[in-house]
Design a protein around this motif. Structure first.
Motif, PDB file in Angstrom:
ATOM      1  N   ASP A 218       0.855  -1.115   0.209  1.00  0.00           N
ATOM      2  CA  ASP A 218       0.025  -0.076  -0.147  1.00  0.00           C
ATOM      3  C   ASP A 218       0.839   1.372  -0.006  1.00  0.00           C
ATOM      4  OD1 ASP A 218      -2.474  -1.468   0.154  1.00  0.00           O
ATOM      5  OD2 ASP A 218      -2.209  -1.922   2.382  1.00  0.00           O
ATOM      6  N   GLY A 219       2.100   1.145  -0.205  1.00  0.00           N
ATOM      7  CA  GLY A 219       2.817   2.033  -0.463  1.00  0.00           C
ATOM      8  C   GLY A 219       3.260   2.817   0.953  1.00  0.00           C
ATOM      9  N   ARG A 220       3.112   2.088   1.824  1.00  0.00           N
ATOM     10  CA  ARG A 220       3.446   2.813   3.295  1.00  0.00           C
ATOM     11  C   ARG A 220       4.869   2.725   3.665  1.00  0.00           C
ATOM     12  NH1 ARG A 220      -1.283   3.111   5.959  1.00  0.00           N
ATOM     13  NH2 ARG A 220      -3.013   1.950   5.081  1.00  0.00           N
ATOM     14  N   MET A 221       5.197   2.956   4.859  1.00  0.00           N
ATOM     15  CA  MET A 221       6.669   3.052   5.193  1.00  0.00           C
ATOM     16  C   MET A 221       7.093   1.571   5.742  1.00  0.00           C
ATOM     17  SD  MET A 221       7.998   6.229   4.707  1.00  0.00           S
ATOM     18  CE  MET A 221       9.329   6.313   5.846  1.00  0.00           C
ATOM     19  N   TRP A 222       6.131   1.036   6.088  1.00  0.00           N
ATOM     20  CA  TRP A 222       6.429  -0.202   6.836  1.00  0.00           C
ATOM     21  C   TRP A 222       6.007  -1.649   5.911  1.00  0.00           C
ATOM     22  CZ3 TRP A 222       1.644  -2.812   7.504  1.00  0.00           C
ATOM     23  CH2 TRP A 222       0.556  -1.979   7.782  1.00  0.00           C
ATOM     24  N   ILE A 223       6.505  -2.742   6.392  1.00  0.00           N
ATOM     25  CA  ILE A 223       6.046  -3.878   5.516  1.00  0.00           C
ATOM     26  C   ILE A 223       5.357  -4.953   6.637  1.00  0.00           C
ATOM     27  CG2 ILE A 223       7.887  -3.806   3.876  1.00  0.00           C
ATOM     28  CD1 ILE A 223       9.500  -5.872   5.400  1.00  0.00           C
ATOM     29  N   SER A 224       5.676  -4.704   7.831  1.00  0.00           N
ATOM     30  CA  SER A 224       4.837  -5.536   8.706  1.00  0.00           C
ATOM     31  C   SER A 224       4.408  -4.833   9.973  1.00  0.00           C
ATOM     32  CB  SER A 224       5.690  -6.837   9.369  1.00  0.00           C
ATOM     33  OG  SER A 224       6.770  -6.615   9.954  1.00  0.00           O
ATOM     34  N   LYS A 225       3.433  -5.223  10.751  1.00  0.00           N
ATOM     35  CA  LYS A 225       3.056  -4.305  12.006  1.00  0.00           C
ATOM     36  C   LYS A 225       2.602  -5.378  12.942  1.00  0.00           C
ATOM     37  CE  LYS A 225      -1.937  -4.069  10.866  1.00  0.00           C
ATOM     38  NZ  LYS A 225      -3.107  -3.147  10.558  1.00  0.00           N
ATOM     39  N   GLY A 226       2.222  -4.659  14.193  1.00  0.00           N
ATOM     40  CA  GLY A 226       1.723  -5.660  15.328  1.00  0.00           C
ATOM     41  C   GLY A 226       2.921  -6.088  16.194  1.00  0.00           C
ATOM     42  N   HIS A 227       3.939  -5.418  16.130  1.00  0.00           N
ATOM     43  CA  HIS A 227       5.236  -5.758  16.870  1.00  0.00           C
ATOM     44  C   HIS A 227       5.443  -4.808  18.172  1.00  0.00           C
ATOM     45  CE1 HIS A 227       6.841  -7.924  13.637  1.00  0.00           C
ATOM     46  NE2 HIS A 227       6.711  -6.896  12.752  1.00  0.00           N
TER      47      HIS A 227
END
Length: 373
Positions: A218-227
């Motif tokens: 989605d063009g975001r800065m991140w590739i994974s979340k929930g850390h």
């Protein structure tokens, strides 16, 4: 998700059993049911299944350091190491340690300060090093010129990463694709980890100018979340592994895929929640409290702070292939950072001067660890 990222990036998320902070007994680790162990009969594999890896401390590279945190090698085989509380960067050539500069505006705290460091993959054509540090307002990443053995001016390329006394993340590493990967913490504010607009509780993938890398979901800065608090990053080829602090029960070694959600704060360790990815391994908090990780000879090596040991976990293709084994338990105190050295050994830093450990003579040190099969 961009096709280039799907094809070029396989991320392994590592769930380690640790504590709510990095504030130390051997453990029977628990492994995600979605990533079952291979046929190694409880022994970690390296280049061949069933062959246990052997580690030995081959000597002290450097001593008398003050809370060493980040470590990166230059093409000339010298190394740069950051000191969390002093804000200084030091260079190690052989067994000689010299100061090369101080990063401005570093504001140290319980877990914040001058943290990770990475060398530009095109160095010295691009004579830059990158550092992750805590300011009085946030965590940020700066690019510094490094020539003639001295740090030059700092240019902030990314700011606004949540900052607090704890949960600052801080590890940075260039991937094989030439982009900078960044492990962040939730900044002691749990909702940040699930907030798509926050940089906290994420694994970022950015350019050397601090922009979202091409192909990010989605063009975001991140590739994974929930850390909760990512402390270690390591690649095996295209495969990325990440270690993070749990709260009171489980630390994690996670298998991360782009766009995936690793569950915090709903999940800590293996939880089998819909839409969330479980770690490939987990440890009790007293046995780990993981920090830096490194990949070598088929294993992820994980330095443990509270656990005061080095874990070797055999992995392949983002899955665990055998049982983790602990080395050096209690011998050197708190262990912070581990990096592959140019000669094939591993460099391992202690962290006994960080206010949470028992200081030993000549602390803190960098140890040279040899790896055999």
């Amino acid at each position: 998700m961009g096709k280039g990222l799907r094809a070029g990036l396989l991320v392994a998320s590592v769930a380690l059993v640790g504590g709510c902070s990095d504030a130390g007994g051997d453990v029977q680790p628990s492994v995600s049911t979605s990533s079952p162990a291979g046929p190694t009969g409880g022994q970690p594999s390296s280049t061949a299944p069933g062959r246990p890896v052997q580690l030995a401390a081959a000597g002290v590279v450097a001593s008398g350091l003050e809370v060493p945190w980040g470590l990166a090698f230059l093409p000339d085989k010298s190394a740069l190491v950051t000191e969390r509380d002093s804000g200084k960067v030091k260079r190690i050539v052989g067994n000689q340690v010299t100061e090369v500069g101080t990063v401005p505006d570093v504001d140290p705290s319980s877990e914040g300060g001058l943290l990770g460091i990475a060398v530009d993959p095109q160095y010295p054509t691009r004579p830059f090093v990158y550092v992750y540090y805590s300011s009085s307002d946030d965590n940020r990443i700066a690019r510094l010129n490094y020539t003639d053995g001295k740090l030059g001016d700092a240019t902030v390329i990314l700011e606004g990463i949540p900052q607090a006394a704890v949960h600052n993340g801080g590890r940075i590493k260039f991937g094989p694709d030439g982009f900078l990967y960044v492990g962040t913490g939730d900044g002691a504010d749990r909702p940040n980890s699930q907030n798509d607009d926050s940089l906290g509780g994420k694994v970022l993938r950015i350019t050397t100018d601090g922009k979202a890398a091409p192909g990010n979901p989605d063009g975001r800065m991140w590739i994974s979340k929930g850390h909760r608090n990512v402390q270690g990053l390591a690649f095996d080829g295209q495969q990325l592994y990440a270690a993070e602090f749990g709260q009171n029960t489980w630390d994690e070694l996670n298998a991360i895929t782009p766009g995936a959600n690793y569950g915090w704060p709903a999940a800590e360790g293996i939880s089998q929640l819909d839409g969330m990815v479980d770690p490939i391994a987990q440890w009790r908090t007293a046995d780990a409290s993981p920090s830096g990780i490194a990949f070598a000879q088929g294993n992820i090596f994980m330095a443990s702070l509270r656990g005061e040991r080095l874990w070797a976990t055999p992995v392949a293709n983002g899955k665990r292939t055998g049982e983790p084994v602990a080395f050096f338990t209690g011998q050197y105190g708190r262990l912070r950072t581990i990096e592959p050295a140019p000669d094939g050994s591993l460099w391992l830093t202690t962290s006994n001067t960080d206010g949470r450990g028992e200081t030993r003579p000549d602390d803190d040190k960098i140890l040279r660890i040899t790896v055999t099969n």
